[in-house]
Design a protein around this motif. Structure first.
Motif, PDB file in Angstrom:
ATOM      1  N   PRO A 103      33.738 -97.862 -26.345  1.00  8.35           N
ATOM      2  CA  PRO A 103      33.769 -96.130 -26.815  1.00  8.35           C
ATOM      3  C   PRO A 103      32.758 -95.934 -28.018  1.00  8.35           C
ATOM      4  N   ALA A 104      32.371 -94.829 -27.810  1.00  6.71           N
ATOM      5  CA  ALA A 104      31.279 -94.366 -28.791  1.00  6.71           C
ATOM      6  C   ALA A 104      31.593 -93.879 -30.166  1.00  6.71           C
ATOM      7  N   ALA A 105      33.090 -93.685 -30.102  1.00  9.59           N
ATOM      8  CA  ALA A 105      33.849 -92.964 -31.221  1.00  9.59           C
ATOM      9  C   ALA A 105      33.571 -93.729 -32.555  1.00  9.59           C
ATOM     10  N   PRO A 106      33.580 -95.026 -32.938  1.00 11.22           N
ATOM     11  CA  PRO A 106      32.953 -95.317 -34.144  1.00 11.22           C
ATOM     12  C   PRO A 106      31.692 -94.979 -34.825  1.00 11.22           C
ATOM     13  N   ALA A 107      30.727 -95.070 -33.760  1.00 10.24           N
ATOM     14  CA  ALA A 107      29.437 -94.696 -33.960  1.00 10.24           C
ATOM     15  C   ALA A 107      29.238 -93.101 -34.360  1.00 10.24           C
ATOM     16  N   VAL A 108      30.051 -92.289 -33.674  1.00  7.60           N
ATOM     17  CA  VAL A 108      30.192 -90.865 -33.690  1.00  7.60           C
ATOM     18  C   VAL A 108      30.536 -90.484 -35.131  1.00  7.60           C
ATOM     19  N   VAL A 109      31.924 -91.272 -35.560  1.00  3.68           N
ATOM     20  CA  VAL A 109      32.378 -91.221 -36.848  1.00  3.68           C
ATOM     21  C   VAL A 109      31.162 -91.654 -37.933  1.00  3.68           C
ATOM     22  N   LEU A 110      30.612 -92.591 -37.699  1.00  6.32           N
ATOM     23  CA  LEU A 110      29.399 -92.933 -38.546  1.00  6.32           C
ATOM     24  C   LEU A 110      28.376 -92.087 -38.724  1.00  6.32           C
ATOM     25  N   LEU A 111      28.074 -91.521 -37.655  1.00  4.37           N
ATOM     26  CA  LEU A 111      26.967 -90.182 -37.505  1.00  4.37           C
ATOM     27  C   LEU A 111      27.523 -89.036 -38.409  1.00  4.37           C
ATOM     28  N   VAL A 112      28.855 -88.734 -38.150  1.00  8.20           N
ATOM     29  CA  VAL A 112      29.418 -87.661 -38.754  1.00  8.20           C
ATOM     30  C   VAL A 112      29.292 -87.839 -40.475  1.00  8.20           C
ATOM     31  N   LEU A 113      29.533 -89.012 -40.763  1.00  8.23           N
ATOM     32  CA  LEU A 113      29.951 -89.462 -42.467  1.00  8.23           C
ATOM     33  C   LEU A 113      28.507 -89.467 -42.758  1.00  8.23           C
ATOM     34  N   THR A 114      27.509 -90.061 -42.209  1.00  3.64           N
ATOM     35  CA  THR A 114      26.299 -90.108 -42.850  1.00  3.64           C
ATOM     36  C   THR A 114      25.399 -89.100 -42.763  1.00  3.64           C
ATOM     37  N   ALA A 115      25.587 -87.948 -41.858  1.00  3.61           N
ATOM     38  CA  ALA A 115      24.939 -86.816 -41.875  1.00  3.61           C
ATOM     39  C   ALA A 115      25.692 -85.877 -42.969  1.00  3.61           C
ATOM     40  N   THR A 116      27.012 -86.197 -43.096  1.00  2.13           N
ATOM     41  CA  THR A 116      27.641 -85.290 -44.274  1.00  2.13           C
ATOM     42  C   THR A 116      27.223 -85.792 -45.479  1.00  2.13           C
ATOM     43  N   LEU A 117      26.798 -86.760 -45.609  1.00  2.00           N
ATOM     44  CA  LEU A 117      26.363 -87.379 -47.041  1.00  2.00           C
ATOM     45  C   LEU A 117      24.708 -86.938 -47.076  1.00  2.00           C
ATOM     46  N   ALA A 118      24.163 -86.985 -46.033  1.00  2.00           N
ATOM     47  CA  ALA A 118      22.801 -86.394 -46.226  1.00  2.00           C
ATOM     48  C   ALA A 118      22.825 -85.005 -46.644  1.00  2.00           C
ATOM     49  N   TRP A 119      23.722 -84.179 -46.093  1.00  2.00           N
ATOM     50  CA  TRP A 119      23.909 -82.812 -46.583  1.00  2.00           C
ATOM     51  C   TRP A 119      24.357 -82.790 -48.074  1.00  2.00           C
ATOM     52  N   LEU A 120      25.239 -83.384 -48.271  1.00  2.51           N
ATOM     53  CA  LEU A 120      25.506 -83.356 -49.824  1.00  2.51           C
ATOM     54  C   LEU A 120      24.370 -83.813 -50.881  1.00  2.51           C
ATOM     55  N   ARG A 121      23.814 -84.861 -50.377  1.00  5.26           N
ATOM     56  CA  ARG A 121      22.571 -85.213 -51.153  1.00  5.26           C
ATOM     57  C   ARG A 121      21.071 -84.433 -51.075  1.00  5.26           C
ATOM     58  N   ARG A 122      21.383 -83.556 -50.291  1.00  8.45           N
ATOM     59  CA  ARG A 122      19.826 -82.652 -49.705  1.00  8.45           C
ATOM     60  C   ARG A 122      19.214 -82.398 -50.851  1.00  8.45           C
ATOM     61  N   ASP A 123      19.547 -82.148 -52.076  1.00  7.59           N
ATOM     62  CA  ASP A 123      18.870 -81.999 -53.282  1.00  7.59           C
ATOM     63  C   ASP A 123      17.934 -82.740 -53.647  1.00  7.59           C
TER      64      ASP A 123
END
Length: 133
Positions: A103-123
């Motif tokens: 299943p791709a679910a673990p990779a999808v979760v990590l993608l969402v978490l890393t994208a969220t962090l990228a957004w939080l640290r966009r500045d």
């Protein structure tokens, strides 16, 4: 016409604590995952045999993940590291959907978490790239 640069407002305390918590969690996850690839854990060797691009790609992926994990913990570089790891997770999701029987679910979760962090640290990332918000 005069242009005045003003400093962006400081992130809220909750945003800062959330970002650091996510950075530490993701750093641990990617250190373990990348370390397993670099150590040649049999399951990782099998996964990269299934992908079919060779074991060199396992080593490169392990270095990317460990390097990204370390960069997550360096102040000022977390946003860039999160983008780097999100890109890696896009590749992982594609591999799971197209080639791997797992299943791709673990990779999808990590993608969402890393994208969220990228957004939080966009500045931070914009500052590194020489752009201000």
């Amino acid at each position: 016409m005069s242009m005045t640069l003003t400093a962006a407002p400081a992130p809220s305390r909750a945003r800062t604590v959330s970002a650091w918590s996510l950075q530490i969690l993701l750093a641990l996850v990617f250190l373990v995952a990348g370390g397993a690839k670099l150590a040649g854990v049999p399951m990782m060797v099998q996964v990269y045999d299934l992908i079919g691009v060779g074991q060199w790609f396992r080593i490169v992926t392990g270095l990317v993940e460990v390097g990204g994990a370390v960069a997550l913990l360096i102040p000022g570089y977390a946003g860039l590291a999160a983008l780097w790891l999100a890109g890696t997770m896009v590749g992982a999701v594609i591999a799971h959907l197209v080639v791997l029987p797992t299943p791709a679910a673990p990779a999808v979760v990590l993608l969402v978490l890393t994208a969220t962090l990228a957004w939080l640290r966009r500045d931070q990332t914009l500052s590194l790239l020489g752009r201000r918000r």
